[in-house]
Write a protein that holds these residues in place. Structure first.
Motif, PDB file in Angstrom:
ATOM      1  N   GLN A  77     -41.962 -23.571  -9.819  1.00 37.70           N
ATOM      2  CA  GLN A  77     -43.209 -22.647 -10.216  1.00 37.70           C
ATOM      3  C   GLN A  77     -43.001 -21.274  -9.690  1.00 37.70           C
ATOM      4  N   GLY A  78     -44.094 -20.257  -9.979  1.00 41.64           N
ATOM      5  CA  GLY A  78     -43.797 -19.603  -8.646  1.00 41.64           C
ATOM      6  C   GLY A  78     -43.507 -17.568  -9.622  1.00 41.64           C
ATOM      7  N   SER A  79     -43.540 -16.878  -9.236  1.00 37.69           N
ATOM      8  CA  SER A  79     -42.723 -15.919  -9.412  1.00 37.69           C
ATOM      9  C   SER A  79     -40.812 -15.291  -8.803  1.00 37.69           C
ATOM     10  N   GLY A  80     -41.017 -16.244  -7.977  1.00 32.82           N
ATOM     11  CA  GLY A  80     -39.750 -16.354  -7.276  1.00 32.82           C
ATOM     12  C   GLY A  80     -38.662 -15.625  -8.456  1.00 32.82           C
ATOM     13  N   PHE A  81     -37.913 -16.138  -9.383  1.00 30.77           N
ATOM     14  CA  PHE A  81     -37.491 -16.294 -10.297  1.00 30.77           C
ATOM     15  C   PHE A  81     -37.092 -14.595 -10.899  1.00 30.77           C
ATOM     16  N   ASP A  82     -37.271 -13.915 -10.625  1.00 32.75           N
ATOM     17  CA  ASP A  82     -38.218 -13.369 -11.746  1.00 32.75           C
ATOM     18  C   ASP A  82     -36.502 -12.133 -11.454  1.00 32.75           C
ATOM     19  N   LEU A  83     -36.282 -12.030 -10.467  1.00 32.06           N
ATOM     20  CA  LEU A  83     -35.167 -10.905  -9.949  1.00 32.06           C
ATOM     21  C   LEU A  83     -33.892 -12.074 -10.323  1.00 32.06           C
ATOM     22  N   ALA A  84     -34.159 -12.820 -11.090  1.00 29.86           N
ATOM     23  CA  ALA A  84     -32.168 -13.868 -11.077  1.00 29.86           C
ATOM     24  C   ALA A  84     -32.136 -13.782 -11.991  1.00 29.86           C
ATOM     25  N   LEU A  85     -33.698 -13.736 -13.292  1.00 30.75           N
ATOM     26  CA  LEU A  85     -33.592 -13.425 -14.439  1.00 30.75           C
ATOM     27  C   LEU A  85     -33.525 -12.321 -14.692  1.00 30.75           C
ATOM     28  N   ALA A  86     -34.023 -11.477 -14.007  1.00 28.55           N
ATOM     29  CA  ALA A  86     -33.698 -10.046 -14.730  1.00 28.55           C
ATOM     30  C   ALA A  86     -31.438  -9.552 -14.355  1.00 28.55           C
ATOM     31  N   ALA A  87     -31.438 -10.355 -13.494  1.00 29.61           N
ATOM     32  CA  ALA A  87     -29.676  -9.814 -12.937  1.00 29.61           C
ATOM     33  C   ALA A  87     -28.868 -10.766 -13.839  1.00 29.61           C
ATOM     34  N   ALA A  88     -29.199 -12.237 -14.730  1.00 25.08           N
ATOM     35  CA  ALA A  88     -28.799 -12.977 -16.033  1.00 25.08           C
ATOM     36  C   ALA A  88     -28.799 -12.167 -16.955  1.00 25.08           C
ATOM     37  N   VAL A  89     -29.810 -11.931 -17.445  1.00 28.84           N
ATOM     38  CA  VAL A  89     -30.460 -10.550 -18.342  1.00 28.84           C
ATOM     39  C   VAL A  89     -29.188  -9.663 -18.994  1.00 28.84           C
ATOM     40  N   LEU A  90     -29.104  -8.928 -17.231  1.00 29.75           N
ATOM     41  CA  LEU A  90     -28.025  -7.517 -17.406  1.00 29.75           C
ATOM     42  C   LEU A  90     -26.586  -7.721 -17.342  1.00 29.75           C
ATOM     43  N   ALA A  91     -26.053  -9.309 -16.573  1.00 31.25           N
ATOM     44  CA  ALA A  91     -24.911  -9.527 -17.083  1.00 31.25           C
ATOM     45  C   ALA A  91     -24.156 -10.470 -18.221  1.00 31.25           C
ATOM     46  N   ALA A  92     -25.169 -10.919 -18.618  1.00 29.46           N
ATOM     47  CA  ALA A  92     -24.976 -10.920 -20.343  1.00 29.46           C
ATOM     48  C   ALA A  92     -24.940 -10.089 -21.371  1.00 29.46           C
ATOM     49  N   ALA A  93     -25.577  -9.337 -21.487  1.00 30.36           N
ATOM     50  CA  ALA A  93     -25.978  -8.200 -22.210  1.00 30.36           C
ATOM     51  C   ALA A  93     -24.659  -6.771 -21.579  1.00 30.36           C
TER      52      ALA A  93
END
Length: 506
Positions: A77-93
């Motif tokens: 729950q909540g918006s606190g996962f945004d930064l982790a998701l963005a970092a994972a996207v950038l690392a996978a790319a």
């Protein structure tokens, strides 16, 4: 690299739980699948991350993306996962090295422009990361002081996603955040402001010394609210562990001020009488959040105009007051919050708020009893001290009866009494007289029978319940601690009994 891993933290009640964020980029139709029991806010994070990555100068992969949040059985729950998701996207790319985020814990909400916004619950989240062995966390700049309260964790404060990308890519290095000096708390209201009301002042002192619940009754202007507001000033400051515990609750509730990241004084909560059950105890349709009772943990919960609260709302306090914690269950899960607070109730004697014998009062005896019966017997049975406050006399107000004792002098006696109780209760895991269970009151900490005769007669004639009898003994121990006596005497029991059996005049 098509697979990236990093870490974030979800909240379960007042505690944080580590969440592993895995992201895989594969061949197939472009799209994003987010799994791991995300709520609506977490699902919408994909759109926020997509815009933030683009506006930070990166490129969101136009391929088949699967995002897993583990443990999969825990609701996220909540918006606190945004930064982790963005970092994972950038690392996978391949935009940033995957190794740079594998042990990093990232917390924060993303704006569409790539800014990193503050979130709730940073302190319990960082505490959970430290307990799990992580030594570096990334948090929004506005939450950095709060995160830095946890010892042994390096805090990296970021204001934008581009700033994080530059750090992970090695172009710049984010320095570890150093928390500044904590501001001095605002001075508490002083007890010397209260004119007269010797019995009320004594009751507040006893309540502070022993952690007892208090009921103040009297007409408007008698000083009920003034006495209640000055009770927190008599309590000793919170120790480090208690301060972190209280601060974590307020962080989750979203009531923690950014300029005062650590609450070092006992909190004071005074909800309006229109408060709902969820507002008072805790709850919510989405993320379960602490209510006023939980936010008052290790402090004071003041319910002014108590009979105006719905009776069902007041009665929800009964079990939490006994247990010191409340468990709120929903279909999606349950959350437990500590709520060991002192309850202070204030009430007028009748609906028109007139004093007994006031010629302007038109309320009948039946109306007075009906008004007072809005506070249920089982709730009142859990109140140790009940005080009738008469109107302040002309002599006390205009002529003066001596300088009222200030908070500092009374607080010194409270500290001494608490120290005596803590020394006596050493080895039991208890610190206050109000926490002593009945088995110890009838055993190791029994009041001498010769001192209990008056209370025993009240129990025999039905004026006291067994629970009330135990509470009289607890208050008697507090009276003895304030007087510097090793054991309570008959006068201590008599005063404790008198403060319990007072009633609002009908």
């Amino acid at each position: 690299m098509t697979l990236a891993r990093t870490w974030s933290v979800g909240l379960v009640g007042v505690r944080g739980a580590l969440v592993e964020v895995e992201l895989d980029i594969a061949q197939g139709l472009p799209g994003v699948a987010l799994v791991g029991l995300p709520d609506a806010v977490v699902r919408q994070s994909v759109d926020r991350v997509r815009a933030a990555v683009a506006n930070a100068g990166g490129e969101f992969p136009n391929r088949r993306i699967t995002i897993g949040l583990s443990p999969a059985s825990m609701p996220k729950q909540g918006s606190g996962f945004d930064l982790a998701l963005a970092a994972a996207v950038l690392a996978a790319a391949g935009t940033v090295p995957g190794a740079a985020i594998q042990r990093l814990v990232l917390l924060g909400e993303l704006g569409l422009d790539g800014s990193v916004r503050p979130i709730r619950g940073v302190l319990p989240a960082v505490l959970a990361a430290a307990e799990a062995g992580h030594r570096q966390v990334v948090v929004p700049a506005a939450n950095a002081d709060e995160a830095a309260l946890v010892a042994g964790v390096e805090v990296l404060a970021v204001a934008s996603l581009g700033q994080l990308v530059a750090h992970l890519s090695g172009r710049t290095v984010l320095p570890a955040h150093v928390r500044g000096a904590l501001p001095e708390p605002a001075p508490a209201a002083d007890l010397s402001d209260v004119v007269g009301q010797a019995v009320g002042r004594r009751a507040v002192e006893v309540a502070a010394a022993g952690g007892h619940h208090l009921f103040l009754a009297g007409p408007p202007g008698a000083g009920k609210t003034m006495l209640a507001e000055r009770l927190p000033g008599l309590l000793p400051p919170l120790d480090e562990q208690a301060a972190l515990e209280v601060t974590a609750i307020h962080s989750i509730a979203g009531t923690l001020a950014s300029e005062a990241p650590l609450l070092s004084r006992p909190p004071f909560e005074a909800p309006h009488h229109s408060a709902t059950m969820a507002a008072l105890v805790g709850g919510g349709s989405g993320q379960i959040r602490p209510g006023a009772l939980c936010r008052a943990h290790r402090g004071v919960l003041f319910l002014d105009e108590a009979p105006e609260f719905p009776r069902a709302v007041l009665d929800t306090l009964r079990q939490p007051l006994e247990r010191g914690e409340v468990t709120i269950s929903r279909a999606s899960g349950a959350a437990t919050f500590p709520c060991r607070a002192q309850l202070v109730l204030a009430a007028n004697p009748c609906p028109c708020a007139g004093a007994a014998g006031d010629p302007a009062c038109t309320c009948s005896a039946l109306e007075r009893r009906r008004y007072q019966s809005r506070l249920s017997g089982p709730l009142l049975d859990r109140i140790d001290l009940r005080v009738d406050l008469p109107p302040v006399t002309r002599a006390a107000w205009l002529d003066g009866l001596g300088e009222p004792e200030p908070t500092a002098a009374v607080a010194a006696r409270v500290r001494a009494a608490r120290a005596a109780a803590a020394e006596r209760l050493a080895g039991t895991g208890l610190a206050l007289n109000s926490q002593v269970p009945g088995r110890l009151l009838r055993g190791r900490f029994a009041v001498p029978r010769s001192a209990l005769r008056l209370a025993e007669r009240a129990l025999e004639r039905g004026a006291l319940s067994v629970r009330g009898f135990d509470r009289v003994q607890r208050v008697a121990w507090t009276m003895a601690d304030l007087a510097g006596r090793a054991v309570p005497v008959a006068d201590d029991v008599a005063e404790a009994l008198g403060l319990r059996l007072q009633r609002v005049a009908a």
